[in-house]
Each structure stands twice: as structure tokens, then as C-alpha cells.
Enzyme design. Structure first.
Site, mmCIF file in Angstrom:
data_model
loop_
_atom_site.group_PDB
_atom_site.id
_atom_site.type_symbol
_atom_site.label_atom_id
_atom_site.label_comp_id
_atom_site.label_asym_id
_atom_site.label_seq_id
_atom_site.Cartn_x
_atom_site.Cartn_y
_atom_site.Cartn_z
ATOM 1 N N CYS A 86 0.834 -1.200 0.000
ATOM 2 C CA CYS A 86 0.000 0.000 0.000
ATOM 3 C C CYS A 86 0.871 1.253 0.000
ATOM 4 O O CYS A 86 1.561 1.530 -0.962
ATOM 5 C CB CYS A 86 -0.937 -0.030 1.207
ATOM 6 S SG CYS A 86 -2.335 1.099 1.050
ATOM 7 N N HIS A 203 -3.517 -5.629 1.125
ATOM 8 C CA HIS A 203 -2.860 -5.859 2.410
ATOM 9 C C HIS A 203 -2.815 -7.331 2.774
ATOM 10 O O HIS A 203 -3.730 -7.827 3.429
ATOM 11 C CB HIS A 203 -3.609 -5.106 3.507
ATOM 12 C CG HIS A 203 -3.425 -3.633 3.490
ATOM 13 N ND1 HIS A 203 -2.398 -3.008 4.155
ATOM 14 C CD2 HIS A 203 -4.133 -2.659 2.880
ATOM 15 C CE1 HIS A 203 -2.481 -1.689 3.962
ATOM 16 N NE2 HIS A 203 -3.521 -1.446 3.189
ATOM 17 N N GLU A 205 -1.172 -8.703 5.055
ATOM 18 C CA GLU A 205 -1.121 -8.888 6.515
ATOM 19 C C GLU A 205 -2.517 -8.853 7.131
ATOM 20 O O GLU A 205 -2.703 -9.251 8.275
ATOM 21 C CB GLU A 205 -0.218 -7.823 7.144
ATOM 22 C CG GLU A 205 -0.825 -6.443 7.313
ATOM 23 C CD GLU A 205 -0.840 -5.605 6.034
ATOM 24 O OE1 GLU A 205 -0.569 -6.145 4.947
ATOM 25 O OE2 GLU A 205 -1.157 -4.399 6.129
#
Ligand SMILES: Nc1ncnc2c1ncn2[C@@H]1O[C@H](COP(=O)(O)OP(=O)(O)O)[C@@H](O)[C@H]1O
Ligand SMILES: [Mg+2]
Lengths: 229, 735, 81, 81
Positions: A86, A203, A205
Site C-alpha cells: 500500500c 494488504h 497482513e
């Protein structure tokens, strides 16, 4: 394998990346303060999401001048693994480690939602565990994720097979609608020619634990771990 | 120097002024007058509301901090505590929607992290005028993007809230922002001074001429001229606040400070008086040392400025250098501006002269308290007369219309603009009954919801107060959480109007009764009066923020149907109650009562049952019946699963079909169970004396509702979904 | 000395903001607006630079910090000396 | 006719963007920048308006659509006719 998560003053996904690498995947992981000049021997550097310097000017525009970024640039030069997520992707482009730039999302709204991604390039250090054409489900959360590059650059990217992820529907089909932010060629993630620097808007994560409904993000982290001798 | 005009400008009455003179033993100078006027404003000292707020229950085993500090604190075990609070930013959001809402977020975040908690969740309750008017649309767009820009940037997820619409909010939108933080119980900080000699530090942004008299603005009725008067609104700097957040949490973690107070409404004035007052001490400082953004600021402006992203810190002399270093690491200045003194006076010098010299106790604790006149309005709300209400020939059309009414329609257009996943704790995303966050390092999860039905409160304030508490707790029960604490934001009109004061008193007494029934403490809240424009008041709007706990996050239940062939059961009883319903408003354009009845003991039993059933793993899904009634509730269950699943259901009750489908009777939850678990569930319900009716089965691609063996409505899930999904985006489409 | 730097998207880059502004203007009856583009403006107070030094320094810092040459172009002028 | 409208925060209003830009410029050694403010610029193609009509219409639409007078101010000029 040792991971280093860079912390800018306005990073806000730094702990999230750390949590997945350290607590979920049990990897040796350290935070790297942006004012330092030391990568602490990290084998892979993560530039996490957030608003590195408030990003009032342009996302990532100021972060690239942080002291630590010189080390990161050299590290990448030497073939070190760098993953920009990002805002991290935006910084990599501002640094010139990846081509292109981000425009505002086509509808001029911040977008936080799950999207589907078609894996375009298998066998990279970041996608070793994936298959070409495989569809991943990951969240995005950004205002400036509308990928742009001049025609010639875009052509190079495509020719050189540097596009790693594209926004798609759940069957892996590309469409105007699936391309939520309006990115050129539905580009969600690209890699440098040498194959050691990846930038992606989604993302991973945020999709690496069962509680979040998708663990597809692990593919990227676990590929990195696998690719380490 | 004092004439009526000056007092009026400061929102002070002559009596109040005379009190000030008595308290300080002389005429206040200009700066001192400013200090008293903000600190004695409704916004800061609750002079009209105190007498009634006292009625709310605040005690509880797990309460670490009740009302009176920046936020309430509740013990959740494992040495952890949740710190939460709700604040209104209504007036600024009308004047400058984007910045008004953004700085509202900034303000509530500071309330949380001043106490040593890391903010982990934001929720927002929004009220706007009908979207037909471009003006209301612009306000809503500005407010939503303001909230998103601030929350997203600082990295605190906005995980829930509510949005509803009513003409009374057209010139007076409501923006109530809730924040919850997580703290270690041994690292909680308060606005304290310690002892004389301690140093007073100013940290964060420089002081400018922003929002001077914001606090008094929030305490004055808007007139036509407001549009022109246009008080100064602050611009938020989320990046600065992020630095401030990290630096503050770091000095706290290192135990470098004695006390800390944010500078919100009334800025420097509030912090320099509250901090010493809370420790029975004084504070003396030099105004020239206050970092200033603009040249030539007067003491009055410096004291009353509401520049954002500032904090006041008290530290022992020996620790000041270390504090400075931490702030420098985060590119922030920490400036010593004065020190704590004995003797209880606030003394401020400017250009060598003493400019301020007042007893802090007088400023903080001697604000007049009013028991304002209240009386019920002359005309009471009209009661629905059934004869005059035609049953729609086409119930399906009515149903679709209801699904597309902005108050009921899908709010993804709003929450997609919020980063609701950052910090990777959000295990139940916006769209469900409550937001749920896991607590890393434990098995627990914390659940949160904001609720308040102004239509009910308008019909019957007391009932409205009770219903708001009940619905909020029910939303928590649906996800499997037990309520542990309450905060609330009370949005009302001008308290000098007896009928507004009456509404206020009634709502509070209703809330108090309900909170007692659920055994939950109120740990704080916020009152926003003077929500009047051109003499017209908004609907009385209590917004309840209730926090709940799940001991085992894995037991969480969500609203969407999970699979075909599962049994749909209604817990609770259907009644013919259409009063105050969204159906009356959206389909018949009628505002009539009475609002639905509520038996608190039945409500409590229902919620216990829902929690116990989810605890035993019996529930596949659970969703409460609220706006739009059973039909809308069931549609949402069909929409919210991983994929759309229909259902075919049969209702037996003797009543009008529209009342059955769209009535808003309380104390109802729709659940689904696996066929094998049905008997266990029914047994449990019997044991708890909660009515449980089998409605039918999930499956198919349609929503089918039979009433007394007649097919009343049949609609493809996909079609209903479109109506519900596209209403808001449609409204904002630029043609 | 005070300088103004105007930054705008290259013509090859389409500018959704400008589009939205134009739509907004049209819906409000300002149909005479045929095209709209939105950019950024920076106004810098500069001290201790000669005109010549500025001629060199301003474009440099604009290029390095204020502008992303891939998508943006800029122009600048001295307002007061 | 082509008009340019410059919008910026009033001087008394905090300008976080300008501040961060200035800090960045300083750390990069451009210490001679004593102050920086960031604003927006709009460039509109206008058709079928006389100079006089523009004199009336442009400030009006700016006020209504492009500017929030509480915190922002604007100036405008005609670039080409
Ligand atoms: N302003 C908002 N911000 C974030 N989420 C919102 C907002 N408004 C509504 N939502 C989400 O939309 C869903 C539906 O809201 P609502 O109908 O009020 O739920 P309920 O009736 O169960 O309280 C909830 O999950 C809520 O969190
Ligand atoms: Mg609900």
C-alpha cells in the site's frame, strides 16, 4: 530468515505486518526506525502501509527522503528482498525502485473492502507457492491506488511480465467493475525486472489468520520464507 | 467595562457575572472573563444537565473510572482495561462538514490516549436531513470524508456506527463519534498535578486563532445569521495527532510523567485549570512561552484558542529532559511553560505583567447549576388509527420500498470509506449488529454498538431512553457479548425551552431505569444542547454507546444465514405495533405513535438466552429485529452470509400482515440452528421462559413469507438485495 | 521573496477531480464551464536568495519534492521581491 | 475564455499540508524557505460569457462550489480570452 519492518512516523500497518511475521509465522522480525541508518541484518525489508508523513502532498512523497531509505535503496541494488504494501508501494515508486505512480481512485473515494486478485506471475520470491491464474482474496484500504504509468513504461511492464497481481472477480475474470480503483490494466501489484522488489496495494497482513475469513495473504509471506535458502 | 452586550457575547447572564465577581473578589479582566465564559458554558460545565445526569447508575464491580474524567474505564481482566467515550461535534460539522467531523474524531481520540490507552476502534452515529436536498447530501459527503480522512490517516479503524435521516436534522446534522482504547491497568493516567514544583509542559501543535469560543458556540442556538456569522472552525492535522499519540504513549509507558490533559474545547483554559484543581493545587505559567502560530496574539486569544492536536503534561523537574527527548524523536516540541504551585490559583503572566489570577476551584467547581423548568409539550404525538391506514395492495412493493429507505438501506457507501480493518483486530466488520474486535494475546473479544431511535424518543422520551439501551444491549447479545459499560451522547434542543428540558429529563430517567435492569454502569457521555435552528429543535436524540465482552472470541455469532436447510426460529413475540415504525414513515409518510412497548425483564431474559445459546455453540446466526421489522431483519440475514441464501417462512399470528411484517415490536431476535440442535435450543428457551417460534427453513433463492398459510410476499433475494444495496450509492450518483 | 509554484496533471493524465468539479458546476447551472482541471498551488516565502539563485533553486526543489514528473508538470513565478 | 481560480486557507487557519512541505524542504537543506502554504488551483474553460458576465459569474461559482468561505479564500484571473 530475518524480516525488518520499516517504521515511518505515520506508518499504521507496521504492527500488523510485525504481528503476522513474528506472532503468526514465527519469524525473526525487527522494527527499523526510519531515522536510523541500519537494516539490522534483515534479509527482507517490508515497507508497511499507512500515511508515512501524513501524505498531504503525495502518498510516499516525503518518506523517500528518510535516512533509512538510502540503505533500503542500496539493499535493493544488491538484490535484497523488499516488499512494499500500500503506502509502501507508493514509496517504492516515489523512490524510483518501481515504475509508475498512483492517482486517486476513480470514484474519488477511499476504498476499504475485500477484493479478488488474479496471480499473474508465479515463481517469484513473493509468489513461489502460488500458481499463475490463481485467485486470491485480500483487503484493500487506500485513496490513491489507481495505478498509472506512461504507455511505453506500461508496455515494458507487460512485456517483461512484471505485473504480478491484477484486480479480478472471484473467477479471475478482469472487468471494469472488478477494477475498483481504475488502475491501468487492472494492476494491483508489480515487481522490478530483477525480481527482488514487489509493490502491491492490497494488504496481505490483513488476510493471514483464520479469523479474518481469508488467509490468502500468507501465500506471499510464506513464499518469501520458502525462497530463503 | 462590562455591558450586557459583552455578557451576551460570552453567553453569561448578569447573575453569573456577579457570581464571578464575588468569587474572585473583583471585576475580572477581559482574559479572565473569557476563561469563565468558556468554563461555565453549557458545553464545559453541564449546568443545565447535571441535576438529571446524576440519576444515571455509575457503579459497577468492573468500573475503574466512572464519569468525570476524559473517558470511562472498565476492567476486562488479564490486567487490561477498555477506555471509551462518545462526543458530539454537531455544530462544527454543520458549519464545515469535512473539518468539523474530522476534528471531532481528533478530539475523541485525544480523550482516549490522554488516559494511557491506545485507541483501537472508532464508531460514528450520524443524523442528516433527507437526501433529496443537495445541501444535505453535501453535508453527509463532507462529514463522512472528514471522518474517514482523519481516522484512516491516524490508523484507528472506524468499525461501526449508524446513519439515519429526518427533516429535523436538515440544518442541524448530528455527528457523534465514539472511541474505544485498550490500556494496561498499571499504565492509566489522569489529569493530575502531583505536587508543587512539578513542571508544566506544552506539547503538540502551535496555538493559533482557531475556533475561539468554539465551546460557547456549541452552547448557543443557531440563528439565521449563523450562516453569515460563520464562527471560525479548526482544521485538523491527523499526522500531527499520530505523532502526539505515539509520543504520549511512549512517555507514559516509560513512566516519565505525573499527569496529562488534552486541550479540547476551551483549550489551554480548560487544561491549566482542571489539572491543578483535580489535585487541590495551583498553576502559574508564562503565556509568552506558549508556542504560537501567529504574531500578535492576545492573552485572551491564547487562552481560548481551540487549536487542535495539543496537550498539557505535568512532569517532575528531573524527568523533563527525558520527556523532551521522546517528543523530539517524534519531531514534536515539548515546552515548559510554567509549574505547579500551592495555593490553588491559576496565575498567568504576559509581557511581564500578571494577566490572569483566579482561584482554579472557582473556575472548575463553582459553575452555577440550573434545575431548569420542564413541562410536557401541550400537544402529544398523534396515535395511529388503524382504520385510516390502508393495507398496501402490493406488500412486495412496500417491502422493497422499505429496504431502499436510506435509514434501512445498506450503509456500505459510508463504511467503505473508512479503514475498518487497520490494526488487524476487527473480526466482525461493519454491517452486523455490533462491531467485534479480538484482543491480541487473549481469547477475548470486545463488542461495540451505537444505537438510538429518535423517532421513538420523539413520541415518548422516557420510552425512547429505555428502548435505546435495550436495542444496544440486544445488538451485543446477538453477537454473543455481555454488556459491561455504557457511554451516551444526548442531543437535544434548547434547554431553556421547558418541553425540551422535559424530553431530556424523561430520556435520562428512561435510560437510567434500563441500565439498572441490565446492571450496566454509565461511565460517561456527552450532552449537546441548543440543536435548534431558526427556533426549531431537532428530535430528541439519545445515542447509546454500549461496550460488551466475549470471553471466547471463537464463540462469536454473526447475522447472516450460514447454510441451506437450517431452522429459522424467532425468539420473542410479534405484536401489532406500527407506531413510530420506519414503515409508517417510508411507505405512508406518517409519524404516529405509540412507540412499541418494552418489558425490561423479558428483554433481559431474551438476551441471556441468546448469549447462553451462543455460548453453547447452538446458534448458526442471530440478528435482532429493529427498523423495518421482521421482513427487513430476515432480508438482512439472507444478504449477510458468505453467499445469499433465501428462506421460506410461515407466520401464524392473528394480525394485519403489514403489522406482522413491518411492525417494530421489541425484544425479538431471529436465529438459525442446525436441525439437530433445535430441541436443545427450544429446551433452553423453555427453561428461560422466552417464547421461541419455529418460522421455517433457510434455502432457495427467494424470500418467501406466508401469513396464516397465505403467501404474503415472495421476492428473489437478489432483487431485494439490489434495492437495499443500491439506495445510497444511487442517491450520491452525480448524473 | 515570495514565489508561487503551480502544479497540475500532465494533459495525458486524466483528472477525475476536474471532472467532478465540472459535473458539480453543471448540476448547479453553470453550464458555460466547458472544461475544468484541478491542481495544486504552493506559495513559498524565500529568504536570502538572489534572483539568479532562485532561478536555479526553485525548479530544483519543485522537481525533487513538490512534483511527481511521471504524472505532473509545474510552472512558477516570483510574486514579490 | 480561460480563467484560473486560486484557493487557499485563510492566513489565520492552520495549513498542515504547507507545514509538512516546509519541514520536508528544511530537512532536504532548503532552509531558505521560511514559510510554505499549499492550496488548490482550478482552471476553467468558459464559453459564451462576456467579460462583464464572467466578473459576476466566476466569483459566484467559486464561492458556491469551489471554496468554503469559513476557512478558505480565493483569487481569480482571466488567462486568455
Ligand atoms: N456511520 C457509520 N459508520 C460505520 N458503520 C456504520 C455506520 N452506519 C451504519 N453502519 C453499520 O451498518 C450496520 C447497520 O447499522 P444499523 O442498521 O444501525 O444496525 P443496528 O440496527 O443493528 O444497530 C451496522 O453494522 C453499523 O455498524
Ligand atoms: Mg441490530
Amino acid at each position: 530468515m530475518k524480516f525488518g519492518v520499516v517504521v515511518f512516523p505515520g506508518s499504521n500497518c507496521d504492527y500488523d505486518a510485525y504481528h503476522v511475521l513474528h506472532s503468526v509465522l514465527k519469524q525473526d522480525t525487527v522494527f527499523l526506525w526510519h531515522k536510523d541508518h541500519n537494516l539490522q541484518g534483515a534479509d527482507c525489508v517490508i515497507l508497511p502501509g499507512g500515511f508515512s508523513y501524513g501524505d498531504y502532498l503525495r502518498s510516499g512523497a516525503i518518506a523517500r527522503f528518510s535516512p533509512l531509505m538510502c540503505e533500503v535503496a542500496e539493499f535493493a541494488e544488491r538484490g535484497g528482498l523488499v516488499l512494499g504494501i500500500c503506502n509502501g508501494f507508493q514509496i517504492l515508486m516515489e523512490m524510483g525502485l518501481l515504475p509508475g505512480a498512483m492517482l486517486r481512485n476513480k470514484r474519488l473515494k477511499f476504498l476499504c473492502q475485500f477484493v479478488h486478485l488474479r496471480l499473474e506471475k508465479e515463481g517469484t520470491a513473493f509468489t513461489r507457492l502460488g500458481r499463475r491464474g490463481q485467485v486470491l482474496r485480500l483487503p484493500i484500504a487506500h485513496y490513491e491506488g489507481n495505478y498509472y504509468a506512461p504507455p511505453e513504461t506500461l508496455e515494458e511492464l507487460e512485456k517483461g511480465g512484471q505485473v504480478v497481481f491484477r484486480y479480478s472477480d472471484r473467477e479471475g475474470r478482469l472487468s471494469e467493475e472488478a477494477n475498483v480503483n481504475g488502475a491501468l490494466n487492472s494492476i494491483a501489484g508489480i515487481i522490478n525486472r530483477r525480481g527482488n522488489v514487489l509493490g502491491l496495494m492490497p494488504h496481505p497482513e490483513r488476510a493471514s489468520e483464520a479469523v479474518f475469513g481469508s488467509q490468502d495473504g500468507r501465500l506471499i509471506f510464506e513464499s518469501l520464507i520458502k525462497s530463503w535458502p | 467595562m462590562i455591558d450586557p452586550k459583552i455578557l451576551a457575547d460570552h453567553n453569561l447572564t448578569l447573575e453569573e457575572y456577579e457570581t464571578i465577581v464575588r468569587l474572585i473578589g473583583r471585576e475580572p479582566n477581559w482574559t479572565e472573563l473569557g476563561i469563565f465564559s468558556v468554563m461555565w458554558s453549557e458545553h464545559c460545565c453541564y449546568k443545565s444537565s447535571k441535576v438529571h445526569l446524576r440519576k444515571l447508575p455509575t457503579e459497577g464491580r468492573q468500573v475503574i473510572q466512572g464519569p468525570g474524567e476524559n473517558a470511562g474505564i472498565i476492567d476486562i481482566g488479564d490486567g487490561l482495561a477498555v477506555v471509551f467515550k462518545i462526543e458530539s461535534h454537531n455544530h462544527p460539522s454543520f458549519i464545515e462538514p469535512f473539518q468539523g467531523a474530522a476534528t471531532g474524531v481528533g478530539g475523541i481520540l485525544r480523550d482516549i490516549f490522554t488516559m494511557g490507552a491506545r485507541p483501537v476502534a472508532l464508531l460514528d452515529s450520524l443524523r442528516f436531513g433527507p437526501l433529496g436536498a443537495g445541501r444535505n447530501k453535501a453535508i453527509m459527503e463532507g462529514v463522512v470524508s472528514g471522518i474517514s480522512s482523519y481516522g484512516n490517516s491516524i490508523g484507528v479503524p472506524t468499525v461501526g456506527g449508524e446513519v439515519t435521516f429526518d427533516p429535523s436534522y436538515s440544518l442541524n446534522p448530528l455527528v457523534n463519534v465514539f472511541c474505544l482504547g485498550l490500556a494496561r491497568q498499571d499504565k492509566i493516567f489522569y489529569a493530575r498535578a502531583g505536587q508543587p514544583g512539578n513542571q508544566v509542559l506544552y506539547v503538540g501543535s502551535k496555538t493559533g486563532r482557531d475556533g475561539i469560543h468554539g465551546a460557547t458556540m456549541a452552547s448557543a442556538e443557531f440563528g439565521k445569521e449563523t450562516e453569515h456569522k460563520r464562527p471560525n472552525v479548526q482544521v485538523g492535522d491527523p499526522f500531527k495527532e499520530k505523532l502526539l499519540l505515539e509520543a504520549c504513549l511512549e512517555v507514559m509507558d516509560k513512566n516519565l510523567i505525573v499527569g496529562i490533559q488534552d486541550m479540547g474545547a476551551a483549550g489551554l483554559t480548560c487544561s491549566t485549570t482542571e489539572v491543578p484543581a483535580k489535585s487541590g493545587l495551583g498553576l502559574s505559567f508564562n503565556l509568552d512561552l506558549v508556542p504560537q502560530r501567529e504574531a500578535g496574539m492576545t492573552p485572551y486569544e491564547i487562552m481560548l484558542s481551540e487549536s487542535q492536536e495539543r496537550m498539557l503534561i505535568v512532569a517532575e523537574k528531573g524527568k523533563v529532559e527525558e520527556v523532551r527527548q521522546v517528543f523530539a524523536k517524534w519531531d514534536l516540541e515539548a515546552v515548559v511553560i510554567g509549574e505547579i504551585t500551592s495555593g490553588g490559583r491559576l496565575v498567568g503572566t504576559f509581557g511581564g505583567r500578571t494577566e490572569i489570577d483566579v482561584p482554579v476551584e472557582a473556575v472548575i467547581n463553582r459553575c452555577p447549576v440550573y434545575n431548569r423548568k420542564f413541562e410536557p409539550p401541550a400537544r402529544t404525538a398523534p396515535r395511529l388509527d388503524w382504520e385510516s391506514l390502508p393495507q398496501p395492495a402490493d406488500l412486495k412493493a412496500a417491502f422493497l420500498r422499505l429496504l431502499a429507505s436510506p435509514t434501512i438501506a445498506d450503509k456500505e457507501w459510508v463504511f467503505r470509506q473508512y479503514d475498518h480493518m487497520v490494526q488487524t483486530n476487527t473480526i466482525l466488520l461493519p454491517g452486523a449488529d455490533a462491531a467485534v474486535l479480538r484482543i491480541k494475546g487473549t481469547a477475548k473479544a470486545v463488542a461495540m454498538t451505537l444505537d438510538g431511535n429518535a423517532a421513538f424518543a420523539a413520541l415518548d422520551p422516557r420510552a425512547g431512553g429505555r428502548l435505546a439501551v435495550a436495542e444496544a444491549c440486544r445488538n451485543l447479545a446477538c453477537v454473543g457479548a455481555a454488556p459491561i459499560g455504557v457511554t451516551n451522547c444526548l442531543n437535544f434542543g434548547n434547554p431553556e425551552k421547558p418541553e425540551v428540558m422535559w424530553q431530556f429529563k424523561e430520556v435520562i430517567e428512561g435510560m437510567a431505569e434500563a441500565c439498572r435492569a441490565f446492571g450496566i454502569p454509565v461511565t460517561g457521555g456527552n450532552v449537546s444542547f441548543y440543536n435548534d435552528t431558526e427556533g426549531a429543535s431537532i428530535l430528541p436524540t439519545p445515542v447509546l454507546g454500549v461496550v460488551g465482552l466475549l470471553e471466547d472470541a471463537a464463540k462469536m455469532v454473526t447475522p447472516g444465514f450460514k447454510a441451506e436447510g437450517e431452522v429459522v426460529v424467532l425468539l420473542g413475540r410479534n405484536g401489532p405495533e406500527l407506531g413510530g415504525s420506519e414503515y409508517l414513515r417510508a411507505v405512508h409518510s406518517r409519524e404516529e405513535g405509540p412507540c412499541p412497548g418494552l418489558d425490561l425483564s423479558e428483554e433481559v431474559k431474551l438476551q441471556e438466552l441468546c448469549r447462553e445459546a451462543s455460548g453453547r455453540g447452538l446458534l448458526r446466526s442471530a440478528h435482532d429485529v429493529s427498523e423495518g421489522g421482521l421482513a427487513v431483519c430476515l432480508a438482512e440475514c439472507a444478504f449477510l452470509g458468505n453467499r445469499q441464501i433465501g428462506c421460506d417462512l410461515d407466520f401464524g399470528e392473528e394480525m394485519r400482515t403489514d403489522a406482522l411484517l413491518f411492525g417494530e415490536s421489541q425484544s425479538r431476535i431471529v436465529i438459525t440452528v442446525r436441525p439437530d440442535d433445535l430441541d436443545k435450543l427450544l429446551g433452553l428457551a423453555r427453561k428461560k421462559h422466552v417464547p421461541a417460534v419455529i418460522l421455517g427453513e433457510t434455502g432457495g433463492t427467494d424470500l418467501v413469507f406466508h401469513h396464516q398459510d397465505r403467501e404474503a410476499v415472495r421476492v428473489p433475494v437478489a432483487e431485494a438485495y439490489r434495492a437495499w444495496k443500491e439506495a445510497l450509492p444511487e442517491a450520491f450518483l452525480i448524473k | 521573496m515570495k514565489v508561487r509554484i503551480l502544479v497540475s496533471f500532465k494533459d495525458s493524465v486524466l483528472d477525475p477531480q476536474g471532472q467532478t468539479v465540472m459535473n458539480a458546476l453543471h448540476t448547479l447551472g453553470y453550464g458555460f464551464v466547458k472544461n475544468a482541471r484541478q491542481g495544486k498551488v504552493f506559495e513559498l516565502e524565500v529568504e536570502g536568495l538572489s534572483r539568479e539563485q532562485a532561478e536555479a533553486a526553485i525548479p530544483e526543489l519543485a522537481d525533487k519534492v513538490l512534483v511527481n514528473p511521471i504524472i505532473e508538470k509545474f510552472s512558477w513565478q516570483v510574486l514579490e521581491t
